[in-house]
Design an enzyme around this catalytic site. Structure first.
Site, mmCIF file in Angstrom:
data_model
loop_
_atom_site.group_PDB
_atom_site.id
_atom_site.type_symbol
_atom_site.label_atom_id
_atom_site.label_comp_id
_atom_site.label_asym_id
_atom_site.label_seq_id
_atom_site.Cartn_x
_atom_site.Cartn_y
_atom_site.Cartn_z
ATOM 1 N N SER A 1 -9.501 18.091 -27.769
ATOM 2 C CA SER A 1 -11.324 17.425 -27.534
ATOM 3 C C SER A 1 -11.723 18.053 -28.629
ATOM 4 O O SER A 1 -11.723 18.016 -29.433
ATOM 5 C CB SER A 1 -11.504 18.564 -25.958
HETATM 6 N N1 SAM Z 1 -7.012 22.136 -24.421
HETATM 7 C C1 SAM Z 1 -6.228 21.026 -25.775
HETATM 8 C C2 SAM Z 1 -6.585 20.498 -26.873
HETATM 9 O O1 SAM Z 1 -6.973 22.112 -27.139
HETATM 10 O O2 SAM Z 1 -6.304 20.192 -27.473
HETATM 11 C C3 SAM Z 1 -6.879 19.571 -24.472
HETATM 12 C C4 SAM Z 1 -5.805 19.014 -24.112
HETATM 13 S S1 SAM Z 1 -6.105 17.115 -23.497
HETATM 14 C C5 SAM Z 1 -7.694 16.791 -23.600
HETATM 15 C C6 SAM Z 1 -5.511 17.338 -21.695
HETATM 16 C C7 SAM Z 1 -4.347 17.883 -21.973
HETATM 17 O O3 SAM Z 1 -3.763 18.480 -20.243
HETATM 18 C C8 SAM Z 1 -3.445 17.093 -22.215
HETATM 19 O O4 SAM Z 1 -2.430 17.665 -23.088
HETATM 20 C C9 SAM Z 1 -3.027 16.531 -21.197
HETATM 21 O O5 SAM Z 1 -1.195 16.177 -21.287
HETATM 22 C C10 SAM Z 1 -2.759 17.686 -20.120
HETATM 23 N N2 SAM Z 1 -2.687 17.613 -18.862
HETATM 24 C C11 SAM Z 1 -3.773 16.321 -18.075
HETATM 25 N N3 SAM Z 1 -2.855 16.376 -16.061
HETATM 26 C C12 SAM Z 1 -2.248 18.493 -16.623
HETATM 27 C C13 SAM Z 1 -1.705 19.091 -15.261
HETATM 28 N N4 SAM Z 1 -2.063 18.290 -14.220
HETATM 29 N N5 SAM Z 1 -1.141 19.815 -15.519
HETATM 30 C C14 SAM Z 1 -1.514 20.567 -16.947
HETATM 31 N N6 SAM Z 1 -1.658 20.093 -18.122
HETATM 32 C C15 SAM Z 1 -2.130 18.888 -17.742
#
Ligand code: SAM
Length: 215
Positions: A66
């Site tokens: 992000s």
């Molecule tokens: N917090 C992260 C970072 O600092 O890099 C940002 C992550 S990205 C914007 C959102 C993440 O949420 C992705 O890696 C995606 O695979 C994960 N995600 C989406 N749906 C999800 C779910 N139902 N359960 C767990 N993770 C999920």
């Protein structure tokens, strides 16, 4: 962090912190945490030079780390204090996890993409960050085994607030979650001592979607 390679990122990182302050992040603990986490180590080496610009970057599997402002804004809303038990949904690169650990939280993080969950665990440990758990799983279900949590942060755009997450929030706890299709509204949900929920909105953001199931 002591290699010459890492030292060259100290100045850009301090400049990023100044940018975040100028954009309205006021909590010194959050700014200090961001000043300590080497964001360049959470992206592919080919993107290192962009790591301290205030923008999201790709991390593979069609996901992103992000934008720093978003991380800082959500972390500030989350109001984390040392020793708190925090659930993060969406580990991604592990960057947000590291910021929470810098604030003294005990972090449980869930990621639905196996490769990202495994990479984040190794990356964090190599940098000396030790979350309580990185779980490969679907965050829609929360983490019943480890509930309740003092704080919950969801780092992907949810079409609705998953009921398991409000269930797993402790009385007196806070959840920060972007909700909506396409564009998301940043919500902060407080659970009072009687278990009632109070929701406030903090503007619009855009996230990759919170998807169901594991990959
Ligand atoms: N917090 C992260 C970072 O600092 O890099 C940002 C992550 S990205 C914007 C959102 C993440 O949420 C992705 O890696 C995606 O695979 C994960 N995600 C989406 N749906 C999800 C779910 N139902 N359960 C767990 N993770 C999920």
């Amino acid at each position: 962090m002591n290699s010459t390679d890492d030292l060259k990122f100290v100045r850009p990182r301090n400049e990023l912190v100044a940018t975040l302050r100028a954009k309205g992040i006021t909590d010194p603990r959050v700014l200090d945490a961001i000043a300590r986490v080497p964001r360049h180590r959470f992206v592919d080496p080919s993107l290192e030079r962009l790591a301290y610009e205030d923008r999201p970057l790709p991390i593979g599997n069609e996901q992103t780390i992000s934008q720093p402002f978003t991380v800082a804004f959500m972390t500030q809303l989350l109001d984390v204090h040392p020793g708190m038990k925090v659930l993060e949904v969406g580990t991604g690169s592990g960057y947000q996890t590291a910021v929470l650990l810098e604030l003294g939280a005990r972090v449980y993080s869930v990621e639905r993409i196996k490769e990202l969950a495994e990479e984040a665990k190794v990356r964090l440990e190599n940098l000396g960050y030790f979350p309580e758990r990185i779980v490969y799983g679907d965050g829609y279900a929360g983490l019943p085994v480890f509930a309740p949590f003092d704080r919950i942060i969801v780092t992907a755009g949810a079409p609705y607030v998953p009921p398991a997450l409000t269930e797993h929030l402790a009385p007196g706890g806070l959840m920060v979650i972007p909700v909506g299709q396409g564009v998301q509204e940043m919500l902060r949900i407080e659970k009072d001592a009687e278990g009632r929920l109070h929701t406030r909105s903090y503007g619009e953001f855009t996230f990759v979607p919170l998807k169901g199931g594991k990959q």
